[in-house]
Design a protein around this motif. Sequence first.
Motif, PDB file in Angstrom:
ATOM      1  N   GLY A 109       0.835  -1.185   0.000  1.00 49.61           N
ATOM      2  CA  GLY A 109       0.000   0.000   0.000  1.00 49.61           C
ATOM      3  C   GLY A 109       0.876   1.244   0.000  1.00 49.61           C
ATOM      4  O   GLY A 109       2.092   1.171   0.183  1.00 49.61           O
ATOM      5  N   GLU A 110       0.254   2.384  -0.193  1.00 48.79           N
ATOM      6  CA  GLU A 110       1.053   3.603  -0.236  1.00 48.79           C
ATOM      7  C   GLU A 110       1.309   4.146   1.161  1.00 48.79           C
ATOM      8  O   GLU A 110       0.771   3.668   2.150  1.00 48.79           O
ATOM      9  N   GLY A 111       2.132   5.153   1.233  1.00 45.12           N
ATOM     10  CA  GLY A 111       2.401   5.806   2.510  1.00 45.12           C
ATOM     11  C   GLY A 111       3.165   4.907   3.457  1.00 45.12           C
ATOM     12  O   GLY A 111       4.093   4.193   3.064  1.00 45.12           O
ATOM     13  N   ASP A 112       2.775   4.898   4.723  1.00 48.33           N
ATOM     14  CA  ASP A 112       3.518   4.166   5.742  1.00 48.33           C
ATOM     15  C   ASP A 112       3.519   2.659   5.525  1.00 48.33           C
ATOM     16  O   ASP A 112       4.289   1.944   6.165  1.00 48.33           O
ATOM     17  N   TYR A 113       2.642   2.156   4.668  1.00 50.98           N
ATOM     18  CA  TYR A 113       2.636   0.725   4.369  1.00 50.98           C
ATOM     19  C   TYR A 113       3.723   0.351   3.363  1.00 50.98           C
ATOM     20  O   TYR A 113       3.934  -0.823   3.085  1.00 50.98           O
ATOM     21  N   ASP A 114       4.385   1.338   2.824  1.00 50.05           N
ATOM     22  CA  ASP A 114       5.353   1.141   1.741  1.00 50.05           C
ATOM     23  C   ASP A 114       6.772   1.301   2.284  1.00 50.05           C
ATOM     24  O   ASP A 114       7.137   2.349   2.827  1.00 50.05           O
ATOM     25  N   PHE A 115       7.580   0.270   2.125  1.00 53.39           N
ATOM     26  CA  PHE A 115       8.969   0.268   2.584  1.00 53.39           C
ATOM     27  C   PHE A 115       9.746   1.445   2.009  1.00 53.39           C
ATOM     28  O   PHE A 115      10.448   2.169   2.730  1.00 53.39           O
ATOM     29  N   HIS A 116       9.622   1.684   0.713  1.00 52.79           N
ATOM     30  CA  HIS A 116      10.383   2.747   0.063  1.00 52.79           C
ATOM     31  C   HIS A 116       9.918   4.130   0.535  1.00 52.79           C
ATOM     32  O   HIS A 116      10.737   5.047   0.683  1.00 52.79           O
ATOM     33  N   TYR A 117       8.641   4.272   0.779  1.00 48.54           N
ATOM     34  CA  TYR A 117       8.104   5.543   1.289  1.00 48.54           C
ATOM     35  C   TYR A 117       8.706   5.850   2.657  1.00 48.54           C
ATOM     36  O   TYR A 117       9.130   6.983   2.919  1.00 48.54           O
ATOM     37  N   ARG A 118       8.729   4.850   3.537  1.00 53.18           N
ATOM     38  CA  ARG A 118       9.260   5.068   4.891  1.00 53.18           C
ATOM     39  C   ARG A 118      10.723   5.508   4.857  1.00 53.18           C
ATOM     40  O   ARG A 118      11.140   6.357   5.637  1.00 53.18           O
ATOM     41  N   ILE A 119      11.486   4.934   3.953  1.00 47.13           N
ATOM     42  CA  ILE A 119      12.903   5.296   3.874  1.00 47.13           C
ATOM     43  C   ILE A 119      13.064   6.711   3.335  1.00 47.13           C
ATOM     44  O   ILE A 119      13.898   7.489   3.827  1.00 47.13           O
ATOM     45  N   ALA A 120      12.268   7.081   2.336  1.00 45.96           N
ATOM     46  CA  ALA A 120      12.344   8.448   1.795  1.00 45.96           C
ATOM     47  C   ALA A 120      12.033   9.464   2.885  1.00 45.96           C
ATOM     48  O   ALA A 120      12.739  10.474   3.038  1.00 45.96           O
ATOM     49  N   VAL A 121      10.986   9.206   3.677  1.00 48.38           N
ATOM     50  CA  VAL A 121      10.637  10.112   4.780  1.00 48.38           C
ATOM     51  C   VAL A 121      11.719  10.090   5.848  1.00 48.38           C
ATOM     52  O   VAL A 121      12.121  11.129   6.381  1.00 48.38           O
ATOM     53  N   GLY A 122      12.227   8.882   6.143  1.00 48.21           N
ATOM     54  CA  GLY A 122      13.237   8.736   7.188  1.00 48.21           C
ATOM     55  C   GLY A 122      14.575   9.345   6.845  1.00 48.21           C
ATOM     56  O   GLY A 122      15.425   9.526   7.724  1.00 48.21           O
ATOM     57  N   SER A 123      14.777   9.693   5.574  1.00 48.84           N
ATOM     58  CA  SER A 123      16.042  10.320   5.178  1.00 48.84           C
ATOM     59  C   SER A 123      16.192  11.719   5.775  1.00 48.84           C
ATOM     60  O   SER A 123      17.308  12.260   5.825  1.00 48.84           O
ATOM     61  N   ARG A 124      15.073  12.313   6.193  1.00 47.76           N
ATOM     62  CA  ARG A 124      15.058  13.682   6.726  1.00 47.76           C
ATOM     63  C   ARG A 124      15.608  14.692   5.717  1.00 47.76           C
ATOM     64  O   ARG A 124      16.112  15.753   6.087  1.00 47.76           O
ATOM     65  N   ASN A 125      15.520  14.347   4.454  1.00 49.73           N
ATOM     66  CA  ASN A 125      15.957  15.236   3.382  1.00 49.73           C
ATOM     67  C   ASN A 125      14.695  15.654   2.641  1.00 49.73           C
ATOM     68  O   ASN A 125      14.190  14.905   1.795  1.00 49.73           O
ATOM     69  N   SER A 126      14.167  16.820   2.977  1.00 53.63           N
ATOM     70  CA  SER A 126      12.849  17.212   2.475  1.00 53.63           C
ATOM     71  C   SER A 126      12.823  17.349   0.957  1.00 53.63           C
ATOM     72  O   SER A 126      11.836  16.980   0.307  1.00 53.63           O
ATOM     73  N   LYS A 127      13.888  17.859   0.373  1.00 58.71           N
ATOM     74  CA  LYS A 127      13.925  18.018  -1.080  1.00 58.71           C
ATOM     75  C   LYS A 127      13.961  16.657  -1.775  1.00 58.71           C
ATOM     76  O   LYS A 127      13.273  16.426  -2.775  1.00 58.71           O
TER      77      LYS A 127
END
Length: 226
Positions: A133-151
């Motif tokens: 699923g999208e958002g928090d259910y998505d492994f790749h999404y969590r890593i992108a958010v967890g990078s703390r790199n907003s751009k």
Amino acid sequence: MTQAAIQTQTRADDAFDCLQTAIIKGDLAPGEKIGEVELCARFNLTRGPLREALGRLESRGLLVRRPHAGVKVVSVSPEELLELYRIREAMEGLAARQAAERMADREVAELHATLDSHEAMIEKAHGQAYYQGEGDYDFHYRIAVGSRNSKLAQMLLGDLYYMVRMYRYRLSTSAGRPHKALSEHRRIAEAIAQRDGELAEFLMRRHINAARRNIEKKIEDNSLGL
């Protein structure tokens, strides 16, 4: 907001979720022309919520509207898809490195819990598909958010994110790929947990590179349906 308005919005959300899932899973194929009457009948939707859902899908880049040609599911050429994966390899590699350096311990634990839920889902599908699923259910999404790199997150989670999800699911149905992809995800998550940014980036890049090679093979076999 009135109860009627809430119900209308809920029906619009349901219509959106239904159609987005159909696009990602290929039930509505890339390049397929769609009409409101057909969609209402096919997915048991009503006209008002459907129109709102179509607008939201268009804003996400999953539908395109052309003058005198109506509305179609977005599609890309084989060359464009391969370029998207080259972009992903570089950008998500960086995201994984920075996630290893910046993710909170709680987020790392949630990442592992997400993968546990994915394993259960794959087993339920008898190892035939890996649908995230999208958002928090998505492994790749969590890593992108967890990078703390907003751009970086903004680029990865914009239109690129929704378009790539279409092809990620299709690739996940290759024989043996769901379990292999999950194993690769777990190794990336472990590198992040160990705060080894260099290893996390290497593993993520290798993971996406493997997916790109899979695409190339499917293009050669003419089995990707582009």
